[in-house]
Design a protein around this motif. Structure first.
Motif, PDB file in Angstrom:
ATOM      1  N   TRP A 242       0.721  -1.110   0.189  1.00 31.25           N
ATOM      2  CA  TRP A 242      -0.135  -0.139   0.038  1.00 31.25           C
ATOM      3  C   TRP A 242       0.898   1.267  -0.059  1.00 31.25           C
ATOM      4  CZ3 TRP A 242       0.724  -3.171   4.114  1.00 31.25           C
ATOM      5  CH2 TRP A 242       1.191  -2.656   5.426  1.00 31.25           C
ATOM      6  N   ARG A 243       0.329   2.451  -0.234  1.00 28.67           N
ATOM      7  CA  ARG A 243       1.044   3.488  -0.068  1.00 28.67           C
ATOM      8  C   ARG A 243       0.297   4.472   0.904  1.00 28.67           C
ATOM      9  NH1 ARG A 243       5.037   4.665  -3.825  1.00 28.67           N
ATOM     10  NH2 ARG A 243       5.035   3.249  -5.817  1.00 28.67           N
ATOM     11  N   THR A 244       1.143   4.971   1.570  1.00 36.69           N
ATOM     12  CA  THR A 244       0.657   6.089   2.441  1.00 36.69           C
ATOM     13  C   THR A 244       0.459   7.414   1.932  1.00 36.69           C
ATOM     14  OG1 THR A 244       2.990   6.115   3.354  1.00 36.69           O
ATOM     15  CG2 THR A 244       1.350   4.758   4.632  1.00 36.69           C
ATOM     16  N   PRO A 245      -0.271   8.336   2.541  1.00 34.95           N
ATOM     17  CA  PRO A 245      -0.477   9.863   2.122  1.00 34.95           C
ATOM     18  C   PRO A 245       0.881  10.337   1.576  1.00 34.95           C
ATOM     19  CG  PRO A 245      -1.799   9.443   3.778  1.00 34.95           C
ATOM     20  CD  PRO A 245      -1.035   8.088   3.854  1.00 34.95           C
ATOM     21  N   ASP A 246       1.955  10.168   2.093  1.00 37.90           N
ATOM     22  CA  ASP A 246       3.333  10.942   1.752  1.00 37.90           C
ATOM     23  C   ASP A 246       3.907  10.119   0.499  1.00 37.90           C
ATOM     24  OD1 ASP A 246       4.028   8.417   2.639  1.00 37.90           O
ATOM     25  OD2 ASP A 246       5.480   9.256   4.371  1.00 37.90           O
ATOM     26  N   GLY A 247       3.168   9.033  -0.140  1.00 42.48           N
ATOM     27  CA  GLY A 247       3.754   8.421  -1.411  1.00 42.48           C
ATOM     28  C   GLY A 247       4.514   7.316  -0.962  1.00 42.48           C
ATOM     29  N   ARG A 248       4.752   6.920   0.153  1.00 43.84           N
ATOM     30  CA  ARG A 248       5.856   5.962   0.460  1.00 43.84           C
ATOM     31  C   ARG A 248       5.264   4.678   0.133  1.00 43.84           C
ATOM     32  NH1 ARG A 248       9.547   4.704   5.868  1.00 43.84           N
ATOM     33  NH2 ARG A 248      11.206   3.292   4.893  1.00 43.84           N
ATOM     34  N   LEU A 249       5.864   3.577  -0.435  1.00 45.53           N
ATOM     35  CA  LEU A 249       5.286   2.356  -0.395  1.00 45.53           C
ATOM     36  C   LEU A 249       5.597   1.459   0.719  1.00 45.53           C
ATOM     37  CD1 LEU A 249       4.437   0.141  -2.665  1.00 45.53           C
ATOM     38  CD2 LEU A 249       6.754  -0.246  -3.201  1.00 45.53           C
ATOM     39  N   HIS A 250       4.657   0.610   0.987  1.00 39.72           N
ATOM     40  CA  HIS A 250       4.759  -0.264   2.174  1.00 39.72           C
ATOM     41  C   HIS A 250       4.493  -1.730   1.731  1.00 39.72           C
ATOM     42  CE1 HIS A 250       4.676   2.697   5.281  1.00 39.72           C
ATOM     43  NE2 HIS A 250       4.279   3.544   4.303  1.00 39.72           N
ATOM     44  N   VAL A 251       5.283  -2.625   2.029  1.00 40.39           N
ATOM     45  CA  VAL A 251       5.315  -4.046   1.541  1.00 40.39           C
ATOM     46  C   VAL A 251       5.172  -5.085   2.784  1.00 40.39           C
ATOM     47  CG1 VAL A 251       7.839  -4.310   1.137  1.00 40.39           C
ATOM     48  CG2 VAL A 251       6.157  -5.763  -0.253  1.00 40.39           C
ATOM     49  N   VAL A 252       4.435  -6.160   2.560  1.00 41.34           N
ATOM     50  CA  VAL A 252       4.449  -7.010   3.850  1.00 41.34           C
ATOM     51  C   VAL A 252       4.383  -8.464   3.195  1.00 41.34           C
ATOM     52  CG1 VAL A 252       1.752  -7.081   3.655  1.00 41.34           C
ATOM     53  CG2 VAL A 252       2.983  -7.560   5.625  1.00 41.34           C
TER      54      VAL A 252
ATOM     55  N   SER B 167      12.308   4.198  -6.096  1.00 40.78           N
ATOM     56  CA  SER B 167      12.050   5.864  -5.945  1.00 40.78           C
ATOM     57  C   SER B 167      11.789   5.795  -4.494  1.00 40.78           C
ATOM     58  CB  SER B 167      10.619   5.936  -6.813  1.00 40.78           C
ATOM     59  OG  SER B 167       9.594   5.342  -6.327  1.00 40.78           O
ATOM     60  N   GLY B 168      12.624   5.454  -3.504  1.00 41.21           N
ATOM     61  CA  GLY B 168      12.338   5.573  -1.968  1.00 41.21           C
ATOM     62  C   GLY B 168      12.423   4.265  -1.266  1.00 41.21           C
ATOM     63  N   ARG B 169      13.050   4.039  -0.242  1.00 45.93           N
ATOM     64  CA  ARG B 169      13.034   2.771   0.023  1.00 45.93           C
ATOM     65  C   ARG B 169      11.673   2.274   0.762  1.00 45.93           C
ATOM     66  NH1 ARG B 169      17.034   0.505   5.193  1.00 45.93           N
ATOM     67  NH2 ARG B 169      17.278  -1.410   4.258  1.00 45.93           N
ATOM     68  N   PRO B 170      10.956   1.272   0.192  1.00 41.62           N
ATOM     69  CA  PRO B 170       9.651   0.840   0.857  1.00 41.62           C
ATOM     70  C   PRO B 170      10.040   0.552   2.426  1.00 41.62           C
ATOM     71  CG  PRO B 170      10.196  -0.237  -1.169  1.00 41.62           C
ATOM     72  CD  PRO B 170      11.463   0.118  -0.714  1.00 41.62           C
ATOM     73  N   GLN B 171       8.729   0.716   2.910  1.00 39.34           N
ATOM     74  CA  GLN B 171       8.838   0.275   4.326  1.00 39.34           C
ATOM     75  C   GLN B 171       8.469  -1.473   4.441  1.00 39.34           C
ATOM     76  OE1 GLN B 171       9.509   1.486   7.710  1.00 39.34           O
ATOM     77  NE2 GLN B 171       9.293  -0.756   7.982  1.00 39.34           N
ATOM     78  N   ALA B 172       9.179  -2.245   5.088  1.00 36.86           N
ATOM     79  CA  ALA B 172       8.714  -3.580   5.209  1.00 36.86           C
ATOM     80  C   ALA B 172       8.317  -3.909   6.202  1.00 36.86           C
ATOM     81  CB  ALA B 172      10.286  -4.407   4.721  1.00 36.86           C
TER      82      ALA B 172
END
Length: 379
Positions: free
Chosen positions: A298-308, A339-344
């Motif tokens: 998913w993406r948070t409002p700041d555009g960062r990608l999160h992956v699980v 394009s920016g390190r995803p949060q894992a």
């Protein structure tokens, strides 16, 4: 029509529906242009049905027209039936029908049918809605809805045999999905359907309590969620969430044990449903990347990608499963870091060895434990 005049109309009606929503709240809901679907979590009994419906709707090799049609019916229920979760079986029901090559789901609200979603052997899906005519007429007059657009999509007006509210009732038929999506996106159409359904529940009459099928209602509710998981625009690495991707090889104990394999799959799916529900509660729609095909993102409002990566703890040892899961999500994070390190994240159902929180933190991976939802940080 404004909410005050509509609330005054509802004030003259006695209905058991008022235990679910006040007259003023119902009037506000009808005229609100940005009415959102009732949240998925409002009907908790539908949650276990979501993984199978995600697979059926999004698996290109097993796509079921029935589930797609059912999802459309669910969207209509969750967006146009007031307090749908609370009033299910008391003010509305969904019924399946079949006649040769045509099969359909009929939504009944109050004393009459409110919508029908038909699906055919040749792959067509058509819809019909009974609605109040006044918002449509008003929009056609002021130009916010154009007859040329209705004609372009083949959306046709039909007469209705409804006697109650006959002076302000009409039926519209959409011949395909494209027309349906455009039609439901028009504010006047949403108001017209909501107004009709609000009047029907306010009338207080519903003769089909014993005909209500909770299983079908729950399936439609979940199918709407599965159908609504979005394709993020302009992000080529992302696509609609398609359910659990089965790896090419399982640990040996699962490969030779069908029951263990199925138990692990079920636990895995339950974990993802739990996470998706939590994300929906904070207004985030998850999806599944296509390459690599991680469990969820998913993406948070700041555009960062999160992956699980979700991991069943069913297996030889907890450590074995956690090591596999941590390695996999680190692989995903590396490959998605464009394009920016995803949060894992690593998602598990339970945790005995508390050292794993520190182990994951050392490599900037958040460990989510299903039994500790109150500690989850998803933003």
């Amino acid at each position: 029509m404004n909410s005050q005049s509509l609330a005054a109309e509802f004030a003259t009606r006695t209905s058991g529906f008022w235990s679910s929503m006040t007259r003023e709240a119902l009037a506000d809901w009808v005229v609100r242009a940005d009415a959102e679907p009732q949240p998925f979590g409002a009907l908790p009994s539908a949650v276990p049905r979501l993984p199978g419906l995600i697979r059926a709707i999004n698996d290109a090799d097993a796509k079921s027209l029935r589930e797609v049609a059912l999802g459309i019916a669910g969207i209509v229920i969750r967006t146009t039936v007031p307090a749908a979760a609370e009033s299910a079986g008391q003010h509305w029901l969904l019924t399946p029908y079949a006649n040769g090559a045509e099969r359909w789901f009929r939504l009944t609200v109050g004393m009459c049918w409110a919508a029908e979603v038909s699906y055919f052997d040749d792959g067509r899906i058509t819809t019909a809605f009974r609605m109040a005519e006044s918002p449509i007429s008003r929009a056609l007059t002021d130009g916010t809805l154009r007859k040329e657009d209705l004609d372009k999509f083949g959306i046709a007006k039909r007469t209705t045999d409804l006697r109650t509210f006959a002076e302000d009732a009409i039926v519209y038929h959409c011949p395909d999905i494209d027309g349906l999506l455009w039609f439901l996106d028009q504010p006047a159409v949403g108001e017209a359907i909501r107004l009709m359904n609000a009047r029907l529940v306010a009338s207080g009459q519903f003769a089909w309590h014993r005909s209500y099928d909770p299983d079908l209602a729950e399936e439609a509710w979940a199918a709407a969620e599965a159908l609504s998981l979005p394709d993020p625009l302009d992000r080529p690495i992302e696509a609609k969430y398609q359910g659990r991707h089965t790896p090419g090889a399982f640990p040996e104990w699962q490969a030779v044990n069908a029951e263990a394999h199925e138990a692990a799959r079920d636990e895995h799916d339950r974990l993802l449903v739990q996470l998706m529900t939590k994300l929906n509660e904070v207004g985030i729609k998850p999806f599944q990347p296509t390459s690599p095909r991680a469990d969820l993102a998913w993406r948070t409002p700041d555009g960062r990608l999160h992956v699980v990566e979700a991991r069943s703890i069913l297996g030889p040892t907890e450590a074995d499963r956690l090591r596999l899961g941590l390695g996999q999500v680190l692989d995903y994070r590396h490959r998605l870091d464009t394009s920016g390190r995803p949060q894992a994240y690593l998602l598990v159902s339970t945790l005995d060895d508390r050292q794993w929180h520190a182990i994951c933190a050392e490599v900037d991976v958040r460990l989510l434990v299903a039994t500790e939802q109150q500690t989850w940080n998803l933003l």
